[in-house]
Scaffold this active site. Structure first.
Site, short mmCIF file in Angstrom:
data_model
loop_
_atom_site.label_atom_id
_atom_site.label_comp_id
_atom_site.label_asym_id
_atom_site.label_seq_id
_atom_site.Cartn_x
_atom_site.Cartn_y
_atom_site.Cartn_z
N TYR A 155 11.36 8.55 15.22
CA TYR A 155 11.13 8.67 13.68
C TYR A 155 12.47 9.34 12.78
CZ TYR A 155 8.84 8.76 9.13
OH TYR A 155 8.46 8.65 7.56
N ARG A 161 0.95 -1.20 -0.07
CA ARG A 161 0.18 0.03 -0.06
C ARG A 161 1.04 1.19 -0.13
NH1 ARG A 161 -1.36 1.36 5.79
NH2 ARG A 161 -0.30 -0.43 7.09
N ASP A 178 4.28 8.20 17.27
CA ASP A 178 4.72 9.45 17.49
C ASP A 178 4.33 9.70 19.07
OD1 ASP A 178 5.07 9.79 14.94
OD2 ASP A 178 3.74 11.17 14.69
P1 NDP Z 1 2.12 3.21 4.84
O1 NDP Z 1 1.58 3.16 6.24
O2 NDP Z 1 0.78 3.48 4.00
O3 NDP Z 1 2.40 1.45 4.28
C1 NDP Z 1 3.56 1.06 5.01
C2 NDP Z 1 3.88 -0.34 4.58
O4 NDP Z 1 5.02 -0.92 5.10
C3 NDP Z 1 2.78 -1.31 4.59
O5 NDP Z 1 2.84 -2.12 3.40
C4 NDP Z 1 2.92 -2.13 5.75
O6 NDP Z 1 2.41 -3.43 5.76
C5 NDP Z 1 4.39 -2.18 5.80
N1 NDP Z 1 5.13 -2.53 7.11
C6 NDP Z 1 5.00 -1.88 8.31
N2 NDP Z 1 5.76 -2.50 8.92
C7 NDP Z 1 6.17 -3.57 8.51
C8 NDP Z 1 7.05 -4.68 9.03
N3 NDP Z 1 7.38 -4.65 10.41
N4 NDP Z 1 7.48 -5.38 8.04
C9 NDP Z 1 7.13 -5.33 6.89
N5 NDP Z 1 6.31 -4.50 6.38
C10 NDP Z 1 6.00 -3.61 7.39
O7 NDP Z 1 3.34 4.01 4.57
P2 NDP Z 1 3.59 4.97 3.45
O8 NDP Z 1 3.50 4.64 2.05
O9 NDP Z 1 3.26 6.41 3.99
O10 NDP Z 1 5.35 4.98 3.82
C11 NDP Z 1 6.29 4.12 3.08
C12 NDP Z 1 7.64 4.78 3.53
O11 NDP Z 1 7.94 6.10 3.22
C13 NDP Z 1 8.01 4.48 5.01
O12 NDP Z 1 9.15 4.29 5.29
C14 NDP Z 1 7.48 6.12 5.36
O13 NDP Z 1 8.18 6.38 6.71
C15 NDP Z 1 8.33 6.89 4.22
N6 NDP Z 1 7.69 8.37 4.16
C16 NDP Z 1 6.34 8.41 4.17
C17 NDP Z 1 5.76 9.62 4.12
C18 NDP Z 1 4.49 10.13 4.01
O14 NDP Z 1 4.08 11.21 4.06
N7 NDP Z 1 3.71 9.13 3.79
C19 NDP Z 1 6.87 10.78 4.12
C20 NDP Z 1 8.09 10.70 4.20
C21 NDP Z 1 8.62 9.30 4.47
P3 NDP Z 1 1.10 -3.71 6.45
O15 NDP Z 1 0.06 -3.11 5.19
O16 NDP Z 1 1.08 -5.30 6.50
O17 NDP Z 1 1.05 -3.03 7.41
#
Ligand code: NDP
Length: 240
Positions: free
Chosen positions: A147, A12, A88
């Site tokens: 974070y 996602r 957070d």
């Molecule tokens: P989302 O919360 O939309 O999606 C997170 C994804 O990471 C999901 O597929 C989730 O799986 C997976 N995930 C979480 N924990 C684990 C774990 N322990 N092992 C395997 N998979 C895991 O995140 P975003 O798309 O918003 O963010 C993606 C990246 O971008 C992150 O690293 C975030 O910190 C970074 N980022 C995002 C920003 C934003 O504004 N959105 C800004 C800056 C950086 P599941 O669905 O199973 O939970």
């Protein structure tokens, strides 16, 4: 032959957009996710991309899964470390568990995945690694010592591993997104989000596709001279 690409947290948000962009460009893509089976199932039905469930913060489980992916599809040549969480809280309220979960999931995970792919990348004299950092790792953010520390750690990790990979055909880069319209940002209270958007010069949140197209650029065969870099994609938020 198509290159095998693994995108952590690929089911996602930003990860999903990265998976789709890579697939459309001809990569053999494998997504990872942490626990949300329903989302992963519909992702696979929609995209045809297989999704492997494993916790990237767990060293042993990550190695096991990546070995399985290599057996099923071939060695991972492109690795996008995208999985991330937020927990957070201001320092005086933050529990150790919040600190630890974010450091393990967002930063230690990069060690876990890279350790599992580095031998085959070195043997094949080719590899592309992109780590997803954050503007909040560059600038800090109220209520996010965990974070910001994890994400800023990613930037150092990227530069150090880039030095090690440079002579072996392996590039390692980071992308530092600003605020992107995904579940993670939708969890921010509306009032706070309004204030955040007001600080973005282009006047809107980023789209997952804004990040995905840069990942595609960095993993291309032609991008071999770009390594150890951080690409900031944030609608101009760093230009104050
Ligand atoms: P989302 O919360 O939309 O999606 C997170 C994804 O990471 C999901 O597929 C989730 O799986 C997976 N995930 C979480 N924990 C684990 C774990 N322990 N092992 C395997 N998979 C895991 O995140 P975003 O798309 O918003 O963010 C993606 C990246 O971008 C992150 O690293 C975030 O910190 C970074 N980022 C995002 C920003 C934003 O504004 N959105 C800004 C800056 C950086 P599941 O669905 O199973 O939970």
């Amino acid at each position: 032959m198509s290159k095998v690409a693994l995108v952590t947290g690929g089911t996602r948000g930003i990860g999903e957009a990265v998976c789709i962009a890579l697939k459309n460009a001809g990569y053999k893509v494998v997504a990872n996710y942490g626990g949300n089976d329903e989302v992963a199932k519909t992702f696979t039905e929609r995209t045809g991309i297989p999704a492997f469930k494993f916790d990237v913060s767990n060293f042993e489980k990550t190695k096991e899964a990546i070995d399985q992916i290599a057996d099923d599809y071939g060695p991972v040549e492109v690795l996008v470390n995208n999985a991330g969480i937020t927990r957070d809280g201001t320092m005086h309220r933050m529990r150790f568990e919040q600190w630890d979960a974010v450091i393990q999931t967002n930063l230690a995970s990069c060690f876990n995945t890279c350790r599992a792919v580095i031998d085959s990348m070195r043997a094949n004299q080719f590899g592309r690694i992109v780590n997803i950092g954050s503007v909040n790792g560059q600038a800090g953010q109220y209520g996010q010592v965990n974070y910001a520390a994890a994400k800023s750690g990613i930037h150092g990790f990227t530069k150090a591993l880039a030095l090690e990979g440079a002579g072996k055909g392996i590039t390692v880069n980071a992308i530092a997104p600003g605020y992107v319209d995904t579940d993670m940002v939708r969890a921010v209270p509306e009032e706070v989000l309004k204030k955040i958007i007001a600080t973005i010069p282009v006047g809107r949140l980023g789209k997952p596709e804004d990040i995905a197209r840069s990942v595609l650029f960095l993993v291309g065969d032609e991008a071999g001279f770009i390594t150890g870099s951080t690409l900031s994609i944030n609608g101009g938020q760093h230009m104050y």
